[in-house]
Scaffold this motif. Structure first.
Motif, mmCIF file in Angstrom:
data_model
loop_
_atom_site.group_PDB
_atom_site.id
_atom_site.type_symbol
_atom_site.label_atom_id
_atom_site.label_comp_id
_atom_site.label_asym_id
_atom_site.label_seq_id
_atom_site.Cartn_x
_atom_site.Cartn_y
_atom_site.Cartn_z
ATOM 1 N N SER A 131 14.703 23.019 15.500
ATOM 2 C CA SER A 131 14.567 22.148 14.330
ATOM 3 C C SER A 131 14.484 20.731 14.881
ATOM 4 O O SER A 131 14.006 20.551 16.018
ATOM 5 N N GLN A 142 15.331 16.105 19.159
ATOM 6 C CA GLN A 142 15.203 17.556 19.110
ATOM 7 C C GLN A 142 16.517 18.253 18.809
ATOM 8 O O GLN A 142 17.576 17.885 19.346
ATOM 9 N N GLN A 238 13.379 19.151 10.160
ATOM 10 C CA GLN A 238 12.212 19.979 10.455
ATOM 11 C C GLN A 238 12.451 21.464 10.162
ATOM 12 O O GLN A 238 13.449 22.040 10.592
#
Ligand code: MG
Length: 254
Positions: A131, A142, A238
């Motif tokens: 994600s 990250q 994400q």
């Protein structure tokens, strides 16, 4: 009586606190005069407001982004967040798309915790529970299960993705909660010209991964970072197709 008590006490403090060099410089001056001189460099104009720590050590002046419901979030495609919150834990809804905060942020202190699933059978590298958080919707830090999981350095947990690898790998074992503490200075623009880059400091489980790291530009999967003029902007999480969880996210605007 107060003064008689205070002056010897202050003298002890003064002699203890100043270096030999400074003592040598000022020792010929009578104590009362030295105390007055010391007061000249005291500033009382700014009294720092008190910040207390609440449940889960959330500072009292923080904006909580995962406090019971998803009202602070929306789908990046528009509409309500397709990810749900359960007992304070927000989990990616794989395939439903990214989410972002309704609020926009500029310079900030950001805290959150994240966790990846323990079932990693057949998963490796970037596919092992990926994600990420995109600061100002553009700059990804990250989120990845990097515990005994080889991948490119600037793609592992804590990387400023595809730009700067973390200094170290500070992962707790797979399935444990990990914390990120971030200090972020937004880039400054004059029209479309970037006059100052953004900077990020990141601590993973209290360990420094980036120290005031310059951000070259936007996170790109393919190709170099780009300069993209923007103002204050949301935080984006994400959806990389994996059930990564988040909790206790808060921001202090700086
Ligand atoms: Mg990612």
């Amino acid at each position: 009586m107060g003064a008689r008590v205070l002056i010897p006490f202050a003298a002890v403090l003064l002699s203890a606190a100043v270096s030999a060099h400074h003592e040598a410089t000022f020792e010929h001056i009578p104590l009362e005069e030295r105390l007055k001189m010391a007061e000249e460099t005291e500033s009382w104009a700014y009294q720092p407001p008190v910040v207390s720590l609440g449940k889960n050590d959330v500072p009292s002046d923080a904006i909580q982004l995962m406090a019971g419901d998803m009202s602070e979030w929306e789908s990046t495609k528009g509409g309500v967040s397709p990810w749900a919150i359960k007992r304070g834990v927000v989990t990616v809804a794989p395939g439903k798309g990214d989410i972002r905060t309704k609020r926009s942020f500029c310079d900030m202190q950001l805290h959150f915790e994240w966790k990846t699933p323990t079932d990693v059978k057949g998963m490796q590298g970037q596919q092992r529970n990926n994600s990420g958080i995109f600061i100002q919707e553009r700059y990804e830090l990250q989120v990845l299960d990097s515990y005994n999981n080889e991948t490119y350095g600037n793609g592992q947990a804590g990387a400023l993705y595809k730009q700067v690898p973390p200094r170290v790998n500070a992962m707790r074992p797979t399935g444990e909660w990990q914390s990120y503490d971030i200090l972020y200075t937004a880039p400054r623009f004059n029209g479309s010209e970037r006059v100052s880059p953004g900077y990020v400091t990141l601590m993973h489980n209290g360990v420094v991964l980036h120290n005031h790291q310059e951000i070259a530009g936007t996170t790109e999967w393919i190709g170099p970072p780009q300069i993209d003029q923007h103002g204050c902007a949301p935080l984006k999480l994400q959806d990389h197709g994996n059930k990564v969880s988040f909790r206790n996210m808060w921001v202090r605007e700086l």
